[in-house]
Each structure stands twice: as structure tokens, then as C-alpha cells.
Scaffold this motif. Structure first.
Motif, PDB file in Angstrom:
ATOM      1  N   VAL A 159       0.131  -0.119  -0.561  1.00  0.00           N
ATOM      2  CA  VAL A 159       1.559  -0.140  -0.829  1.00  0.00           C
ATOM      3  C   VAL A 159       2.256  -0.418   0.494  1.00  0.00           C
ATOM      4  CG1 VAL A 159       3.528   1.153  -1.697  1.00  0.00           C
ATOM      5  CG2 VAL A 159       1.259   1.582  -2.640  1.00  0.00           C
ATOM      6  N   CYS A 160       3.128  -1.416   0.511  1.00  0.00           N
ATOM      7  CA  CYS A 160       3.823  -1.750   1.754  1.00  0.00           C
ATOM      8  C   CYS A 160       4.778  -0.633   2.124  1.00  0.00           C
ATOM      9  CB  CYS A 160       4.595  -3.065   1.604  1.00  0.00           C
ATOM     10  SG  CYS A 160       5.450  -3.566   3.115  1.00  0.00           S
ATOM     11  N   GLU A 161       4.439   0.052   3.185  1.00  0.00           N
ATOM     12  CA  GLU A 161       5.239   1.201   3.610  1.00  0.00           C
ATOM     13  C   GLU A 161       6.519   0.761   4.324  1.00  0.00           C
ATOM     14  OE1 GLU A 161       4.727   4.680   6.860  1.00  0.00           O
ATOM     15  OE2 GLU A 161       2.939   4.089   5.782  1.00  0.00           O
ATOM     16  N   GLY A 162       6.471  -0.431   4.901  1.00  0.00           N
ATOM     17  CA  GLY A 162       7.733  -0.905   5.458  1.00  0.00           C
ATOM     18  C   GLY A 162       7.638  -1.631   6.781  1.00  0.00           C
ATOM     19  N   ARG A 163       8.782  -2.137   7.189  1.00  0.00           N
ATOM     20  CA  ARG A 163       8.900  -2.851   8.447  1.00  0.00           C
ATOM     21  C   ARG A 163       8.788  -1.877   9.617  1.00  0.00           C
ATOM     22  NH1 ARG A 163      13.853  -4.455   9.196  1.00  0.00           N
ATOM     23  NH2 ARG A 163      14.716  -3.119   7.577  1.00  0.00           N
ATOM     24  N   ILE A 164       8.261  -2.411  10.702  1.00  0.00           N
ATOM     25  CA  ILE A 164       8.131  -1.638  11.935  1.00  0.00           C
ATOM     26  C   ILE A 164       9.055  -2.245  12.984  1.00  0.00           C
ATOM     27  CG2 ILE A 164       6.508  -0.792  13.686  1.00  0.00           C
ATOM     28  CD1 ILE A 164       5.848   0.125  10.860  1.00  0.00           C
ATOM     29  N   GLN A 165       9.766  -1.413  13.719  1.00  0.00           N
ATOM     30  CA  GLN A 165      10.626  -1.910  14.792  1.00  0.00           C
ATOM     31  C   GLN A 165      10.518  -1.007  16.018  1.00  0.00           C
ATOM     32  OE1 GLN A 165      14.204  -3.769  12.027  1.00  0.00           O
ATOM     33  NE2 GLN A 165      14.697  -3.003  14.052  1.00  0.00           N
ATOM     34  N   LEU A 166      10.911  -1.541  17.132  1.00  0.00           N
ATOM     35  CA  LEU A 166      10.895  -0.781  18.377  1.00  0.00           C
ATOM     36  C   LEU A 166      11.989   0.285  18.323  1.00  0.00           C
ATOM     37  CD1 LEU A 166       9.755  -0.453  21.244  1.00  0.00           C
ATOM     38  CD2 LEU A 166      11.477  -2.101  22.021  1.00  0.00           C
ATOM     39  N   ALA A 167      11.596   1.538  18.483  1.00  0.00           N
ATOM     40  CA  ALA A 167      12.522   2.669  18.486  1.00  0.00           C
ATOM     41  C   ALA A 167      12.728   3.121  19.929  1.00  0.00           C
ATOM     42  CB  ALA A 167      11.973   3.816  17.636  1.00  0.00           C
TER      43      ALA A 167
END
Length: 294
Positions: A159-167
């Protein structure tokens, strides 16, 4: 042997702290301590040892932990079966999940499950070991992991948990920093809080900024805390940051590094209507969580 000692042992092992265990069990610290000493006396071993200001499991304690857990599970299942004899048929699913799933996804998902499928009861165990093996051995009905199973002896669905971005730390002093390498120059990069995508991500970061300072922290919660404390930056799922207090953390849109995608894997072996109901509801839940971050 007193089963109450087993319960006490499991809670003390969970917190590695007598006071916190006493608070959860609603008994005194002295009673907690006595339960452990009584259990150690019967077993003839020390289950805990002092480590600085904390206590940790001894090797004997680590060996006894799954035994105690299984004993309690069998006892509770027996009570459950006896209480539900002759009543409306209910189904109990035993879940094996990682610490991350337990901390970030289940608190949001389980209320949805309870409201939609009240006939399904849930027992959750947090496992640090390889979850697909536990499913293969029929110890649990469903596993939820962030690692793809490398076996054909279980069924699984990603299941695609989601986009990843620099925090990054949300501070006025960082307003002039624009791209990823600006932050890599200023901050250490907190890595390894996801089991799969960090190897390739570290290579991309090194290619962009060879002097990047990597610090390995496996806990997502600890990573969040360090970013909030202005101690580093990291790549995290967008929905985590947007779903929590954003006053101390902000997200940087990808410019020079392609952000990875995070997946969650539902793992099962047996077939039942309850398992398939759980899977369908979990997929719908993840999809709606993603819609909130678009």
C-alpha cells in the motif's frame, strides 16, 4: 506460578522502568518490584539488571520474554473463547506490527475498524523481528511492515504510504535556505528511519554534497524530536509532518534529489472474511490519509 507476575514482567520489560510499570498497572512500585523478585525466585534467574539509572533485560530475561508473552496470549484467548461460547460469532485477529506502524498508523486506523466492523476483535503485538516469518509460522493472522517480504510462503499487498520530503527545522534563520544542499551544509542528515529507501537516498545526497554528515537513527519519533530541536534534517513521509504540529518542522519540495516513495506491506497467510475486511479497510484508510496531503 502467579500469572499476575507475568503481566508485571511484560510491562516492566516494555518500559524498563518500575515507576512507569506501576502507573500502568495501578499498583505500587514496591508491589511491582516484589512481583519481579517472586518470579525470579521461581525461575531461579535474574530477569533484569541495572544499567545506569534504568533497568534492562538480562539474557535470561530476553529468553523468557516470548515465553511470558505466549503464556498470557494463550490464557487471554482461552478466556475470550469461554466468554463467547454460544453468543454471536465474533472474530479475533492477532496483528504483528512494527513500532512505527503501532505509533503512527494504528491509533488512526483502529477506531475506523472498530466502527465499521465491530464483530472483529484485535490483539496487537509489536515485533522487532522479521514479521513475515511470524505470519508463516501461524503466530499471527496479519502482519503490517515497511519491508517487502522476501518469501513466497505468505501473501502480501503493498500500500503506497505516501510521498517523502525533506523535513527541516522551521526557524526564521532558515528562510534563506532554498535547496536540499543548503540544508545538508548546515545540518547533519538523520538516516535509516526507514528500512529500505535510505541506501539509495544516501548515495544521492553524497553525490549532491559529498561532505554530508550522516547520523543513523532508526526511530522515526526520535528523528522528529531531533529536527524539532534544530539538531538535523531528514526525509520523512509527508503525512506524518502534516498530520502533526508543524510549528517546529517544515517540508522542502524536492529540487535536486528525487524523493523516494514509502510503502507499507500487509502480510497474511490464512484466508478469512475478517482478514479480507481488515485489508480492505486498511487500504481505504491509507488512500484517504494520502488525499489529506495532496
Amino acid at each position: 506460578m502467579n500469572l499476575e507476575w507475568y503481566y508485571t514482567f511484560l510491562v516492566v520489560a516494555k518500559y524498563q522502568n518500575y515507576r512507569k510499570a506501576a502507573d500502568e498497572l495501578f499498583i505500587t512500585q514496591t508491589t511491582v518490584f516484589n512481583h519481579i523478585k517472586n518470579l525470579e525466585g521461581v525461575l531461579g534467574v535474574n530477569l533484569f539488571e541495572q544499567f545506569g539509572r534504568n533497568i534492562i533485560l538480562t539474557e535470561s530475561g530476553k529468553y523468557f520474554y516470548p515465553i511470558a508473552q505466549k503464556t498470557i496470549n494463550v490464557y487471554e484467548q482461552g478466556l475470550y473463547d469461554m466468554k463467547n461460547m454460544g453468543t454471536t460469532k465474533r472474530t479475533k485477529l492477532n496483528l504483528a506490527v512494527t513500532t512505527y506502524i503501532d505509533g503512527y498508523l494504528l491509533p488512526k486506523f483502529l477506531p475506523i475498524l472498530f466502527n465499521t466492523a465491530p464483530q472483529i476483535d484485535i490483539a496487537t503485538t509489536v515485533l522487532d523481528q522479521y514479521i513475515p516469518q511470524a505470519i508463516e509460522d501461524n503466530q499471527y493472522d496479519i502482519g503490517i511492515d515497511r519491508r517487502e517480504p522476501n518469501t513466497t510462503k505468505v501473501q502480501y499487498k503493498n500500500v503506497c504510504e505516501g510521498r517523502i520530503q525533506l523535513a527541516v527545522p522551521n526557524l526564521p534563520e532558515n528562510d534563506s535556505l532554498i535547496s536540499e544542499d543548503d540544508f545538508f551544509k548546515k545540518y547533519r542528515v538523520i538516516t535509516d528511519n526507514h528500512p529500505t529507501y535510505w541506501d539509495s537516498l544516501k548515495t544521492s545526497i553524497n553525490n549532491l554534497y559529498p561532505d554530508a554528515n550522516f547520523v543513523s537513527i532508526s526511530s522515526v519519533r526520535a528523528t522528529e524530536d531531533l529536527i524539532s530541536a534544530n539538531q538535523g534534517v531528514s526525509y520523512l513521509p509527508v503525512y506524518i509532518v502534516k498530520g502533526s504540529n508543524q510549528s517546529k518542522i517544515r517540508l522542502i519540495a524536492p529540487q535536486k534529489i528525487e524523493s523516494p516513495i514509502s510503502f507499507t506491506y500487509l502480510i497474511w497467510k490464512k484466508e478469512s472474511s475478517a482478514i479480507h475486511t481488515f485489508i480492505k479497510l486498511f487500504e481505504d484508510f491509507i488512500a484517504k490519509e494520502q488525499e489529506k496531503t495532496q
